[in-house]
Design an enzyme around this catalytic site. Structure first.
Site, mmCIF file in Angstrom:
data_model
loop_
_atom_site.group_PDB
_atom_site.id
_atom_site.type_symbol
_atom_site.label_atom_id
_atom_site.label_comp_id
_atom_site.label_asym_id
_atom_site.label_seq_id
_atom_site.Cartn_x
_atom_site.Cartn_y
_atom_site.Cartn_z
ATOM 1 N N GLU A 260 0.822 -1.216 0.000
ATOM 2 C CA GLU A 260 0.000 0.000 0.000
ATOM 3 C C GLU A 260 0.856 1.265 0.000
ATOM 4 O OE1 GLU A 260 -2.865 -0.268 3.135
ATOM 5 O OE2 GLU A 260 -3.808 -2.044 2.284
ATOM 6 N N GLU B 38 -4.025 -9.676 1.797
ATOM 7 C CA GLU B 38 -4.490 -9.344 3.150
ATOM 8 C C GLU B 38 -6.002 -9.412 3.161
ATOM 9 O OE1 GLU B 38 -3.745 -5.715 5.214
ATOM 10 O OE2 GLU B 38 -1.567 -5.931 5.142
#
Length: 564
Positions: free
Chosen positions: A405, A501
């Site tokens: 991210e 995730e």
């Protein structure tokens, strides 16, 4: 930062932009921002309290045989060298009953007793050494300081202490071992502490925190009860292959018959207490000890979910330091027994490659390893690329993830990240790696930057968290993630998708239909595993209590190993 509303879900398009703007940024953004220079320390638990009462009686030092410089009878290929030995002193704990005051003058004199505490020997140079055999007989039970070792990578670590498990609010009184200065050396002592466990859970009392600049083997004391018996330290011939090597030579014992029960080492409390294992080289001078705890929630019933691919694992303590090698190896080994095939790690710090790699190899797990990009951008992550290339245990690696991210967190833009991925792939290939490389971002980042990223990656990596979409309940989590898969496949045609995730928090505030609780977490995880478990990495092994609370106060509470 968690997953977005689907672009195709026209019925909820009016709320999608609000969710993207407000809900996709949360405490997960700072996954590795745990050092003091990067993030404030975790909030203190106002409900925990502890007091320490020092009640110590000094005794004679433990005797450890030291080889002389004369030739040994043991035949070796090298000359037997004189041993330079150090040891922890033996300390007998004398507890003063509550309400009474100690009367040191009236205490009877105690004859010196040699007890079989482990012999700690320091070898300053390489060579072959012989430690002679020793036999001791003990007639009375005594609480003493034992010794153990652990290997720590560079960084801040918390180790030792006493672990206790309680099923309700409990006050625990127990002995713990520590070291304190004694002239120009340090001496091991036994102290007692009273700790209030505010609720059911697992607590670590009086651990030690230290910083080591390089990979180090430390020796630290542990409380031990020596029972009556005959103890033998067998003769040992040690070949030392590096300078400044520390060896702990334990005694083995045969307990003597006894007609009286052995006195317990701790005050009677409804709790189970065990010493925490750990391993390292000379005791660092910067160590500090303070009674503290590491509480965790009671485990939920296990075995509810199967068919899962991987689990994320972070080698950090609740305080944000590095776990010791023994803890990492035992925890990673559990994943295999839970049915996982992969363990995902985010970075190379805290011995992630060496320790987790060793555990994965022993357990038969594969690894998804990572290059973590922080505020310093891609330039600050190059050393991780170098570390991975030098480690080069490619037979363990299924995938390398460059960045977690990092676009979402504004640490770099898409074109810069794509260039760094290509450069990293070249380094890995030159070191012998022929597997896949990707990055991972939420779906909205992929939708906005697919043109820049698709050419750089071998597979699409996404973090898909249904909790951050207010119209998705726990029961709907699996269907939601499966639909996100379909959307992602359309961004980079011809490339597969992996969910790096995913999960559901068990504590915090509700987000519309998304409610955090143990029950909802179990429902959501089973739903996700049923739909896309074979291509998903669940987040996360333990709660991350070192993090900030984040959006909805859920950031610390994604630990889900109990659900498998």
């Amino acid at each position: 930062m968690r997953g977005a509303f689907l672009a195709t879900a026209a019925a909820i398009a009016g709320t999608a932009m609000a969710d993207i703007a407000h809900m996709r940024r949360h405490g997960h953004d700072s996954f590795h921002q745990r050092r003091a220079v990067e993030q404030p320390a975790p909030e203190a638990d106002a409900t925990c309290g502890c007091t320490t009462e020092v009640v110590t009686s000094w005794g004679p030092p433990t005797l450890i045989p030291i080889a002389t410089s004369s030739p040994s009878s043991t035949v070796t290929s090298e000359v037997v060298t004189t041993l330079h030995s150090t040891s922890y002193s033996t300390v007998t704990l004398v507890v003063t009953p509550s309400g009474a005051s100690p009367n040191r003058e009236s205490a009877p004199a105690t004859p010196a007793v040699t007890l079989p505490t482990p012999g700690v020997t320091s070898f300053s140079t390489t060579g072959t050494y012989t430690i002679p055999a020793t036999t001791l007989t003990v007639t009375h039970s005594t609480t003493v300081c034992g010794a153990t070792t652990t290997e720590l990578p560079s960084g801040t670590h918390t180790y030792g202490g006493v672990t206790t498990v309680v099923d309700r609010h409990t006050t625990v009184v127990c002995p713990y071992a520590t070291v304190e200065p004694s002239g120009s050396t340090v001496t091991s002592v036994i102290r007692t502490t009273t700790y209030v466990c505010p609720s059911a859970g697992t607590y670590t009392i009086a651990p030690t925190t230290t910083y080591v600049p390089t990979s180090t083997v430390i020796v630290y004391p542990t409380p031990a009860t020596i029972t009556p018996g005959t103890y033998t330290q067998p003769a040992q011939t040690i070949t030392v292959t590096r300078d400044n090597y520390i060896y702990v030579c334990p005694f083995t014992g045969q307990q003597l018959p006894t007609t009286a029960p052995v006195a317990p080492a701790t005050t009677a409390v409804p709790a189970t207490t065990t010493a925490v294992p750990a391993t390292t080289t000379a005791v660092p001078a910067t160590s500090s000890v303070a009674p503290s705890s590491s509480p965790s929630k009671p485990a939920a019933p296990s075995g509810a979910v199967s068919g899962q691919m991987g689990m994320t694992y972070s080698p950090y303590t609740n305080e944000g330091g590095c776990k010791d090698k023994a803890s990492i190896i035992s925890e990673v080994a559990l994943l295999k027994s839970k049915g996982f095939t992969h363990v995902r790690v985010y970075s190379t710090d805290c011995g992630s490659l060496e320790f987790i790699g060793e555990a994965a190899r022993t357990s038969g797990l594969r690894m998804i390893i990572g290059v973590f990009i922080k505020q310093s951008g891609v330039a600050g992550a190059q050393d991780q690329v170098t570390a991975i290339s030098k480690w080069a245990q490619w037979d363990l690696v299924s995938l390398i993830v460059v960045g977690n991210e990092s676009i979402q967190n504004h640490f770099c833009d898409a074109s810069t990240l794509a260039g760094f991925i290509v450069s990293a792939k070249q380094s890995f290939k030159a070191a012998g790696y022929s597997g896949q490389v990707t990055t991972t971002e939420p779906i909205n980042v992929w939708q906005a930057n697919g043109d820049a990223l698709c050419g750089a990656v071998d597979i699409i990596g996404a973090n898909i968290h249904p909790f951050f979409n207010a119209d998705v309940s726990a029961a709907e989590a699996g269907k939601f993630v499966a639909q996100e898969f379909k959307t992602l496949k359309g961004i980079c045609p011809g490339k597969d998708v992996i969910n790096l995730e995913t999960g559901w928090p068990h504590s915090g505030e509700a987000n519309g239909k998304a409610i955090p609780s143990r029950e909802e977490q179990a429902i959501a995880i089973k739903a996700i595993a049923d739909e896309v478990g074979s291509m998903s990495v669940f987040f996360s092994y333990f709660d991350d209590l070192w993090k900030q609370p984040g959006a909805f106060g859920v950031e610390r509470y994604w630990g889900c190993i109990e659900n498998f």
